[in-house]
Design an enzyme around this catalytic site. Structure first.
Site, PDB file in Angstrom:
ATOM      1  N   PRO A   2      10.123  41.291  24.740  1.00 53.85           N
ATOM      2  CA  PRO A   2       9.818  42.490  23.958  1.00 53.85           C
ATOM      3  C   PRO A   2      10.884  42.771  22.900  1.00 53.85           C
ATOM      4  O   PRO A   2      12.056  42.923  23.213  1.00 53.85           O
ATOM      5  CB  PRO A   2       9.778  43.603  25.007  1.00 53.85           C
ATOM      6  CG  PRO A   2       9.707  42.922  26.317  1.00 53.85           C
ATOM      7  CD  PRO A   2      10.366  41.597  26.144  1.00 53.85           C
ATOM      8  N   GLU A   3      10.459  42.791  21.653  1.00 50.42           N
ATOM      9  CA  GLU A   3      11.311  43.210  20.541  1.00 50.42           C
ATOM     10  C   GLU A   3      10.690  44.490  19.991  1.00 50.42           C
ATOM     11  O   GLU A   3       9.825  45.080  20.632  1.00 50.42           O
ATOM     12  CB  GLU A   3      11.389  42.098  19.485  1.00 50.42           C
ATOM     13  CG  GLU A   3      11.849  40.766  20.077  1.00 50.42           C
ATOM     14  CD  GLU A   3      11.930  39.619  19.077  1.00 50.42           C
ATOM     15  OE1 GLU A   3      12.094  39.893  17.875  1.00 50.42           O
ATOM     16  OE2 GLU A   3      11.825  38.461  19.491  1.00 50.42           O
TER      17      GLU A   3
END
Length: 272
Positions: A2-3
């Site tokens: 997750p960015e």
DNA sequence: CGGGCCCCCTGGTGGC
DNA sequence: TGCCACCAGGGGGCCC
């Protein structure tokens, strides 16, 4: 992994599940996932609290409990937030479960255990935990601001983009995608970019993140949103994970490097 | 100041 | 089929 686009997608999709819900219980199955506060103290903070808002800074997610504070989460590599009926069996890598007043549980599941849960009593406390630089999708982020992030730095450009204290929320995927869109080599000294190149990089970052957000994030293996759905941006990536394949612009084979300890894909023809 | 390395950790992959 | 080395990486810490 997750960015920014994935965390923002989680924020948006999770919110309808928890908004207005009151926390009835806290179960900490993995103490190592809770940082900066003892599980018993966290329990006292959250039980009885009502979810009223959710905010994001970089890759940090803040779930706000009205009049109490912020339940802060960082998903790191494999962290997931899932909402399930409390009666359903626990996931294999369940770290923490919040019982809600509608019979559901908000669960933090993390196979690789890198993810962390923090507590902050105030907005200032949240900012102190989520200590990151400018938000690249905010109006505040202009080419000039990007230029100031990079000016005077002799770091390699990709390392600078991954530095959360400069820009908030870029990880390995979107750093590579942004640099490819901008046509700039990942190992260029950060401070060596011309004004034109900074402008191209600014646009590359915005476009890479905006596209990912529109596609609900990139799911390579583990990432799902607050509804448990994968994203589709993996079908729209230009270079990440495509070493050896032809460049989408010029057709020459994409190459692989190691920059700042991360696998890095770039086009030797297009990125100078 | 910056680069390199280690650590945390699990599961997938490829070699034998 | 099994065993094992190796790899992936966000972020913090440490050393040079």
């Amino acid at each position: 992994m997750p960015e920014l686009p994935e965390v923002e997608t989680v924020r948006r999709t999770l919110l309808p599940h928890i908004l207005g819900r009151t926390i009835c219980s806290l179960l900490v199955l993995r103490e190592g996932s809770v940082a900066g506060i003892a599980p018993a103290a966290l329990e006292a903070k959250v039980v009885g609290g009502l979810f009223c808002r959710a905010v994001r800074r970089g890759k940090y997610l803040g779930l706000i409990l009205q009049g109490r504070g912020y339940l802060v989460l960082h998903l790191r590599m494999t962290g997931r937030l899932v909402v399930r009926p409390a009666s359903e069996p626990h996931e294999k890598h369940l770290c923490l479960a919040l019982g809600l007043d509608d019979g559901q549980e908000l669960r933090f599941v993390d196979q690789r255990r890198f993810g962390k849960v923090y507590w902050a009593d105030s907005q200032q406390g949240f900012a102190a935990v989520a200590k990151v630089g400018v938000e690249p999708l905010s109006a505040e982020f202009t080419p000039d601001v990007l230029a100031r992030c990079l000016r005077g730095s002799r770091m390699r450009l990709k390392a600078a983009l991954l530095d959360q204290g400069r820009l908030a929320g870029l990880g390995n995927i979107y750093a590579d995608e942004s640099l490819f869109r901008a046509g700039i080599h990942p190992e260029r000294p950060a401070g060596s970019l011309t004004e034109i190149e900074v402008e191209r990089l600014w646009r590359g970052i915005r476009e890479a993140l905006t596209a990912a957000l529109e596609n609900g994030g990139t799911t390579l293996r583990d990432y799902v949103d607050g509804d448990g759905r994968p994203g589709s941006n993996q079908y729209h990536l230009l270079v990440y994970g495509k070493a050896g394949k032809p460049c989408p612009k010029c057709g020459s084979p994409l190459m692989r490097l190691r920059v700042a300890g991360r696998g890095t894909v770039y086009c030797p023809g297009c990125q100078l």
